[in-house]
Motif scaffolding. Sequence first.
Motif, PDB file in Angstrom:
ATOM      1  N   UNK A  72      29.087  72.302 -52.192  1.00 20.14           N
ATOM      2  CA  UNK A  72      29.635  72.584 -50.728  1.00 20.14           C
ATOM      3  C   UNK A  72      28.243  72.496 -49.588  1.00 20.14           C
ATOM      4  N   UNK A  73      27.348  73.411 -50.258  1.00 16.23           N
ATOM      5  CA  UNK A  73      26.004  73.592 -49.504  1.00 16.23           C
ATOM      6  C   UNK A  73      25.332  72.129 -49.209  1.00 16.23           C
ATOM      7  N   UNK A  74      25.371  71.468 -50.395  1.00 11.65           N
ATOM      8  CA  UNK A  74      24.824  70.141 -50.131  1.00 11.65           C
ATOM      9  C   UNK A  74      25.481  69.246 -49.408  1.00 11.65           C
ATOM     10  N   UNK A  75      27.019  69.239 -49.399  1.00 15.77           N
ATOM     11  CA  UNK A  75      27.865  68.340 -48.518  1.00 15.77           C
ATOM     12  C   UNK A  75      27.533  68.845 -47.031  1.00 15.77           C
ATOM     13  N   UNK A  76      27.418  70.272 -46.677  1.00 11.37           N
ATOM     14  CA  UNK A  76      27.254  70.482 -45.375  1.00 11.37           C
ATOM     15  C   UNK A  76      25.953  69.910 -44.892  1.00 11.37           C
TER      16      UNK A  76
END
Length: 164
Positions: free
Chosen positions: A4-8
């Motif tokens: 999720x962090x990487x996608x953001x």
Amino acid sequence: MKKVFFTIIMLLIPLVTALAVLETYLRVTGYPPFFAYRIADEDTDMWHLPNKEGDIIIPGKASEFVAHIKTNSFGMLDHEYEIKKPEDTYRIALLGDSFAAGLEVIPEERLPTLLEQQLREETDKKIQVMNFGVRTISPASELQIYNTKARQFKPDMVIQIIYL
């Protein structure tokens, strides 16, 4: 969680890059920066900030118009006035939207200025026509401006410009 962090992060990188490119373009081309000259204050829906000077872009049908804004210490698009009315002076408070404010013309050609000049030519009285106009406001907001701003100047007459 890491996914999720990487996608953001991956979504933010192009957004920040695009904004940086846009900012660079606007600075290089000399496009005027945003100039905040009015605010919704505690008394009115919209009023001019006091003692501000700068340029704003007013979009038009054919082209944009750059207007030079200068407000006095009370936030009016006008020269300075004392709250206490001078002796033998007839005061007119002019309320309205953009027609009264007159940002689209130079200050010498604004309605309050022209009205004051005309009345001075036709009478022996000292005349003050005070510009309480604000772009894009309603008659209800104009009433708020009268009650919270204009009334303290004790005008002898109030003129409300209403655009239909």
